[in-house]
Design an enzyme around this catalytic site. Structure first.
Site, PDB file in Angstrom:
ATOM      1  N   LYS A 159       0.600  -7.475   0.751  1.00 39.96           N
ATOM      2  CA  LYS A 159       0.295  -6.849   1.699  1.00 39.96           C
ATOM      3  C   LYS A 159      -0.954  -6.714   0.883  1.00 39.96           C
ATOM      4  CE  LYS A 159       3.872  -4.256  -0.491  1.00 39.96           C
ATOM      5  NZ  LYS A 159       4.238  -3.302  -1.668  1.00 39.96           N
ATOM      6  N   GLN A 210       3.232  -0.045  -6.527  1.00 38.13           N
ATOM      7  CA  GLN A 210       4.440  -0.491  -6.553  1.00 38.13           C
ATOM      8  C   GLN A 210       5.053  -0.345  -7.650  1.00 38.13           C
ATOM      9  OE1 GLN A 210       4.593  -3.305  -4.169  1.00 38.13           O
ATOM     10  NE2 GLN A 210       6.606  -4.034  -4.914  1.00 38.13           N
ATOM     11  N   ASP A 238       3.409   5.674   1.556  1.00 41.75           N
ATOM     12  CA  ASP A 238       4.925   4.893   1.540  1.00 41.75           C
ATOM     13  C   ASP A 238       6.125   5.872   1.796  1.00 41.75           C
ATOM     14  OD1 ASP A 238       6.172   2.439  -0.031  1.00 41.75           O
ATOM     15  OD2 ASP A 238       5.415   3.508  -1.765  1.00 41.75           O
TER      16      ASP A 238
HETATM   17  N1  GUN Z   1       9.196  -2.300  -4.760  1.00 40.27           N
HETATM   18  C1  GUN Z   1      10.048  -2.768  -3.443  1.00 40.27           C
HETATM   19  N2  GUN Z   1       9.454  -2.270  -2.465  1.00 40.27           N
HETATM   20  C2  GUN Z   1       9.036  -0.586  -2.718  1.00 40.27           C
HETATM   21  C3  GUN Z   1       7.649  -0.146  -1.282  1.00 40.27           C
HETATM   22  O1  GUN Z   1       8.158   0.216  -0.359  1.00 40.27           O
HETATM   23  N3  GUN Z   1       7.098   0.231  -2.097  1.00 40.27           N
HETATM   24  C4  GUN Z   1       6.926   0.212  -3.458  1.00 40.27           C
HETATM   25  N4  GUN Z   1       5.492   1.476  -3.290  1.00 40.27           N
HETATM   26  N5  GUN Z   1       7.404  -0.208  -4.495  1.00 40.27           N
HETATM   27  C5  GUN Z   1       8.319  -1.497  -3.870  1.00 40.27           C
END
Ligand code: GUN
Length: 297
Positions: free
Chosen positions: A53, A97, A120
């Site tokens: 990311k 996350q 998100d």
């Molecule tokens: N962990 C796995 N996929 C995601 C996601 O799309 N967002 C977040 N914040 N954590 C994750």
């Protein structure tokens, strides 16, 4: 037309669009979109995601702020950090996350994020806004699926869509998005009776149930479009060697010659998720400057 829906290629084009929008707002407003990612603990898969990311955020010309916290971080410290990021004008998107260590309350943490910075789309306000068809932040994976479907099929109006899986992250928001596109939507899940027959009626299947290769050819109507959100690590015997491979929730080899379109795993929905996160960050930045939303469809 090639039946394989190439998410990798599509996500590259999307990231290119994001980069252009970043350039425009830098020139117009002197503002650089910024994404803050919080990682608590050392889960190896999460570390890889967070690294990717950060890298892709920078490649799009945006600012990336990484906050790595110890696994034992107290809730008040994490909530304090989120409070600061909510106030920080250089931060337009905040992502914490998941999963979080057990002592932290995921709902409390997510709902502490300013909904306007919740890239998100997990905050209860954004869930409610999406549910009622209002302007919101859209969760990245369902948004990626929708972009792939619209690119492949154009107008989705009147299509029968069956979603396999009812998670808050994929199944439920996907259903809302497809309803807004005027699909007739059915959500199926682990307790659904005759799930195979329900799927076999669908023009569109979105599989997000986390069961390796569950969806076989008997489940799929000829000419359907199949989006596979599953990422399952399984051991397979290949030429008498045991190998760990990634498979989706759909038996990909069964789809060949049957469907109008299918996303592979890897290289389908996966690359779209991060690209949509970047798109959401740019959208949040544009909204913060009272500009109209960038267009990604
Ligand atoms: N962990 C796995 N996929 C995601 C996601 O799309 N967002 C977040 N914040 N954590 C994750």
């Amino acid at each position: 037309m090639n039946e394989i829906i190439d998410g990798k290629k599509f996500s590259q084009a999307l990231r290119y669009k994001v980069k252009n929008y970043v350039q425009v707002i830098k020139e117009k407003k002197g503002v650089t979109p910024g994404l803050a990612v919080i990682l608590v603990g050392e889960d190896p898969a999460s570390q890889v995601y967070v690294r990717n990311k950060g890298k892709q955020t920078l490649e799009a010309g945006m600012n990336s702020y990484e906050h790595k916290l110890d696994a034992s971080t107290p809730s008040e410290v994490l909530l304090g950090l989120i409070k600061n990021l909510n106030r920080d004008p250089n931060v337009h998107g905040i992502l914490c996350q998941l999963p979080l260590p057990n002592h932290l309350n995921e709902k409390e943490v997510i709902n502490a994020i300013n909904p306007e910075k919740d890239v998100d789309g997990f905050h209860i306000s954004n869930v409610g806004l999406l549910n009622t068809g209002q302007k919101s932040m859209i969760p990245c994976t369902p948004l990626g699926c929708l972009l792939l479907l619209k690119d492949r099929l154009g107008d989705l109006s009147g299509k029968k869509a069956v979603i396999v899986g009812r998670s808050n992250i994929v199944g439920k928001p996907m259903a809302n998005l497809l309803l807004q596109e005027n699909c007739t939507v059915t959500i199926t899940h682990s307790r659904t009776e005759n799930i195979e027959n329900t799927c076999a009626q669908a023009d569109i299947i979105v599989a997000a149930i986390g069961k390796p290769e569950m969806i076989k050819k008997e489940w799929v109507k000829k000419g359907a479009t199949v989006i596979d959100v599953g990422i399952n690590r399984v051991t397979k015997k290949i030429e008498s060697n045991e190998k760990t491979v990634l498979v989706g929730d759909v038996c990909f080899s069964d789809m060949v010659g049957l469907v109008a379109g299918v996303t592979p795993v890897p290289g389908g929905v996966g690359p779209m998720t991060i690209a949509c996160l970047l798109a959401n960050t740019v959208t949040a930045c544009y909204r913060s400057q009272d500009l109209s939303d960038p267009e990604f469809t």
